[in-house]
Write a protein that holds these residues in place. Structure first.
Motif, mmCIF file in Angstrom:
data_model
loop_
_atom_site.group_PDB
_atom_site.id
_atom_site.type_symbol
_atom_site.label_atom_id
_atom_site.label_comp_id
_atom_site.label_asym_id
_atom_site.label_seq_id
_atom_site.Cartn_x
_atom_site.Cartn_y
_atom_site.Cartn_z
ATOM 1 N N UNK A 350 -25.936 -24.638 13.105
ATOM 2 C CA UNK A 350 -24.546 -24.679 12.689
ATOM 3 C C UNK A 350 -23.873 -25.883 13.322
ATOM 4 N N UNK A 351 -22.824 -26.333 12.672
ATOM 5 C CA UNK A 351 -22.059 -27.458 13.182
ATOM 6 C C UNK A 351 -20.701 -26.946 13.640
ATOM 7 N N UNK A 352 -19.963 -27.814 14.339
ATOM 8 C CA UNK A 352 -18.678 -27.412 14.891
ATOM 9 C C UNK A 352 -17.680 -27.053 13.800
ATOM 10 N N UNK A 353 -17.788 -27.662 12.606
ATOM 11 C CA UNK A 353 -16.822 -27.401 11.545
ATOM 12 C C UNK A 353 -17.303 -26.337 10.562
ATOM 13 N N UNK A 354 -18.346 -25.610 10.909
ATOM 14 C CA UNK A 354 -18.859 -24.567 10.031
ATOM 15 C C UNK A 354 -18.361 -23.201 10.494
ATOM 16 N N UNK A 355 -17.694 -22.431 9.611
ATOM 17 C CA UNK A 355 -17.219 -21.102 10.019
ATOM 18 C C UNK A 355 -18.384 -20.139 10.206
ATOM 19 N N UNK A 356 -18.236 -19.214 11.139
ATOM 20 C CA UNK A 356 -19.286 -18.249 11.447
ATOM 21 C C UNK A 356 -19.007 -16.919 10.764
ATOM 22 N N UNK A 357 -20.078 -16.277 10.331
ATOM 23 C CA UNK A 357 -19.963 -14.960 9.716
ATOM 24 C C UNK A 357 -19.638 -13.934 10.790
ATOM 25 N N UNK A 358 -18.546 -13.215 10.603
ATOM 26 C CA UNK A 358 -18.066 -12.246 11.587
ATOM 27 C C UNK A 358 -18.449 -10.834 11.148
ATOM 28 N N UNK A 359 -18.993 -10.074 12.077
ATOM 29 C CA UNK A 359 -19.265 -8.658 11.843
ATOM 30 C C UNK A 359 -18.453 -7.843 12.853
ATOM 31 N N UNK A 360 -18.357 -6.548 12.599
ATOM 32 C CA UNK A 360 -17.529 -5.696 13.467
ATOM 33 C C UNK A 360 -18.333 -4.530 14.024
ATOM 34 N N UNK A 361 -18.178 -4.279 15.317
ATOM 35 C CA UNK A 361 -18.846 -3.175 15.997
ATOM 36 C C UNK A 361 -17.787 -2.188 16.476
ATOM 37 N N UNK A 374 -14.893 -4.285 18.313
ATOM 38 C CA UNK A 374 -14.910 -5.704 18.648
ATOM 39 C C UNK A 374 -15.555 -6.474 17.507
ATOM 40 N N UNK A 375 -15.351 -7.767 17.509
ATOM 41 C CA UNK A 375 -16.025 -8.658 16.570
ATOM 42 C C UNK A 375 -17.256 -9.248 17.249
ATOM 43 N N UNK A 376 -18.304 -9.463 16.479
ATOM 44 C CA UNK A 376 -19.512 -10.053 17.040
ATOM 45 C C UNK A 376 -20.182 -10.953 16.013
ATOM 46 N N UNK A 377 -21.052 -11.800 16.510
ATOM 47 C CA UNK A 377 -21.858 -12.675 15.657
ATOM 48 C C UNK A 377 -23.326 -12.445 16.009
ATOM 49 N N UNK A 378 -24.201 -12.789 15.090
ATOM 50 C CA UNK A 378 -25.642 -12.694 15.321
ATOM 51 C C UNK A 378 -26.196 -14.107 15.372
ATOM 52 N N UNK A 379 -26.757 -14.463 16.520
ATOM 53 C CA UNK A 379 -27.330 -15.787 16.707
ATOM 54 C C UNK A 379 -28.824 -15.653 16.958
ATOM 55 N N UNK A 380 -29.455 -16.761 17.230
ATOM 56 C CA UNK A 380 -30.876 -16.733 17.553
ATOM 57 C C UNK A 380 -31.150 -15.909 18.801
ATOM 58 N N UNK A 381 -30.154 -15.805 19.688
ATOM 59 C CA UNK A 381 -30.304 -15.042 20.919
ATOM 60 C C UNK A 381 -30.103 -13.552 20.726
ATOM 61 N N UNK A 382 -29.571 -13.149 19.558
ATOM 62 C CA UNK A 382 -29.288 -11.755 19.280
ATOM 63 C C UNK A 382 -27.817 -11.541 19.004
ATOM 64 N N UNK A 383 -27.335 -10.323 19.290
ATOM 65 C CA UNK A 383 -25.940 -9.970 19.046
ATOM 66 C C UNK A 383 -25.085 -10.454 20.215
ATOM 67 N N UNK A 384 -23.981 -11.130 19.892
ATOM 68 C CA UNK A 384 -23.054 -11.622 20.916
ATOM 69 C C UNK A 384 -21.628 -11.266 20.508
ATOM 70 N N UNK A 385 -20.903 -10.612 21.406
ATOM 71 C CA UNK A 385 -19.509 -10.246 21.162
ATOM 72 C C UNK A 385 -18.619 -11.463 21.364
ATOM 73 N N UNK A 386 -17.633 -11.632 20.494
ATOM 74 C CA UNK A 386 -16.679 -12.719 20.646
ATOM 75 C C UNK A 386 -15.725 -12.366 21.777
ATOM 76 N N UNK A 387 -15.662 -13.151 22.832
ATOM 77 C CA UNK A 387 -14.814 -12.831 23.975
ATOM 78 C C UNK A 387 -13.363 -12.602 23.573
ATOM 79 N N UNK A 388 -12.768 -11.568 24.148
ATOM 80 C CA UNK A 388 -11.376 -11.258 23.881
ATOM 81 C C UNK A 388 -11.129 -10.453 22.628
ATOM 82 N N UNK A 389 -12.199 -10.047 21.917
ATOM 83 C CA UNK A 389 -12.011 -9.335 20.650
ATOM 84 C C UNK A 389 -12.062 -7.817 20.794
#
Length: 477
Positions: A350-361, A374-389
């Motif tokens: 992904x690039x800096x100007x590419x929006x990320x797909x948001x999922x909700x837990x 909370x909102x989270x994204x799925x990356x190569x590292x696995x599930x990551x929560x968006x800080x402050x969400x």
């Protein structure tokens, strides 16, 4: 004195009864402890011709021999004190410190919401030492209709900063397929206890601390018409499975993670209920749906209230259809790549100007933590929560209510009728893009994503009242 374990113990094996007493009781039809304790002294006296006072003495002697020993609280083993990290600090805090052992957890959600991602990374994190959030345990992964995704697991192992091949190994993850209910029950009642016992005899092996079932609803798929008989039988088998899972979790302090599916919600017109009565659909709404954001009420967990009542915690994963540009402070880490909707698809950077797909837990209910989302994204590292969400659901009244007229563009297709009076987390209010609908609607100001920013703009740059008076006076009469 040897203690009785249950009421199926034969009276002939008890040392507190004489040979004559055992013979008299047997002639009266009393062969085991349950036969004796489930009848009144009067009935026992009448059928055995033993005096009532003597029967009372016999019952007291049997109860003393079969009574469980009394333990002090300080001597009892601590249960549920071990916690497995999810690999994300905010998610761990949201779940009460991580995934606790001795409990039956469920992760439910749509396809491609991240259920398997969650299970795969947990199978790795359980192997970590305590200083990194693990418990030096192993995992047993049961699949119903799919194969263990070792390629994806290897990717998580080699990209997540907490994991490394020196700490985690596929050798500590056992796998088997359970395509039928009978096979699953056999594994839970026979194979797993034998494996745990044999594993305990080998000091070089990590103890089993995690059991994953992926996914339980697939065992109950049917093309036949759903009948009352089918539902009754399904409830019976679900209870049987749950009893075995709880026994394993409690006895061996194992965390049990069960993946489940969702179905579309259907609001049926039911007969009116009497005062203070709550219908089935209303009950299941509290335990089977997330409803922490727009559109989440369209889906609910399968298998009904019977299965819900067996769980200690339910985690609901939802696809929101939203994409966001994350600020640098909102990124869990430097995100090298993002996982698309299907795991088998190629991974694109992904690039800096590419929006990320948001999922909700959403934590729908739990015995160890409060409901939250909370909102989270799925990356190569696995599930990551968006800080402050993270939003505690118990305090959502303080978040504010977004009406349909103001933010109808934020609702996924078909959800406009559900947007009225739906509480939306602050994270969902700004920078929201409905990737399915925005492109297809006219480019009016109310349809523009993130139009809430204009309210702040005009509050800070409001025109003086005199401007409007001058315009009115200048208009031809």
């Amino acid at each position: 004195m040897e203690q009785c374990h249950g009421y199926t113990v034969l009276l002939s094996s008890l040392s507190s009864l004489t040979a004559d007493e055992k013979s008299d009781l047997e002639r009266g039809g009393y062969k085991d402890v349950s036969d004796l304790l489930l009848n009144s002294p009067r009935d026992i006296s009448r059928t055995t011709r033993i005096p009532p006072q003597e029967i009372i003495r016999i019952l007291e002697a049997v109860c003393r021999e079969c009574a469980s020993p009394i333990h002090k609280m300080k001597d009892l083993p601590l249960e549920g004190e071990e916690k497995i990290t999810t690999g994300d600090a905010e998610l761990d805090s949201m779940l009460g410190g991580g995934i606790r052992t001795g409990m039956l957890w469920e992760v439910v959600g749509e396809s491609a919401a991240g259920k398997t991602q969650f299970a795969l990374q947990l199978s790795l994190f359980v192997q970590l030492p305590s200083r990194l959030g693990g418990i030096l345990g192993s995992a047993f992964y049961l699949t119903v209709a799919s194969q263990l995704q070792t390629t994806r697991m290897d990717q998580i192992l080699n990209t997540h900063p907490l994991l490394s091949p020196s700490l985690c190994s596929f050798e500590n993850i056992q796998h088997t397929t359970v395509p039928t209910i009978d096979k699953l029950i056999f594994v839970l009642s026979k194979s797993l206890p034998q494996y745990i016992s044999a594993n305990a005899q080998n000091p070089s092996q990590k103890p089993l601390k995690l059991i994953v079932i992926d996914a339980i609803a697939e065992l109950f798929h049917t093309t036949n018409k759903t009948t009352t008989q089918f539902l009754v039988e399904r409830s019976r088998r679900l209870s049987e499975i749950a009893i075995l899972l709880h026994a394993l979790a409690s006895k061996h302090q194992i965390a049990v993670l069960v993946l489940n599916e969702v179905s579309d919600t259907i609001d049926r017109n039911t007969a009116p209920l009497e005062s203070a009565q709550i219908g089935y659909s209303e009950q299941f709404r509290w335990f089977g749906r997330a409803e922490s954001g727009l559109g989440e009420g369209r889906k609910e967990a399968t298998l009904g209230l019977v299965w819900s009542n067996q769980l200690n915690a339910r985690i609901f994963l939802s696809r929101t259809g939203r994409r966001r540009y994350l600020e640098e402070s909102e990124r869990p880490r430097k995100i090298p790549e993002s996982i698309p909707a299907t795991v088998t698809s190629p991974i694109h950077p992904i690039s800096e100007d590419q929006p990320l797909l948001i999922r909700r837990l959403t934590v729908v209910f739990s015995s160890v933590c409060d409901p939250a989302s909370c909102d989270y994204i799925v990356t190569a590292e696995g599930i990551s929560v968006i800080p402050g969400s993270v939003v505690p659901l118990a305090a959502r009244s303080a978040v504010g209510v977004v009406s349909a007229s103001a933010h109808a563009s934020m609702a996924p297709r078909g959800d406009l009728d559900q947007t009225q009076n739906v509480q939306v987390a602050p994270l969902d209010i700004d920078y929201v893009v409905d990737s399915n609908d925005v492109a297809s609607r006219p480019g009016t100001p109310e349809n523009e994503p993130g139009d809430d920013g204009w309210d702040d703009f005009w509050e800070q740059n409001a025109l003086p009242e005199s401007v409007f008076e001058e315009v009115v006076n200048a208009m031809p009469s």
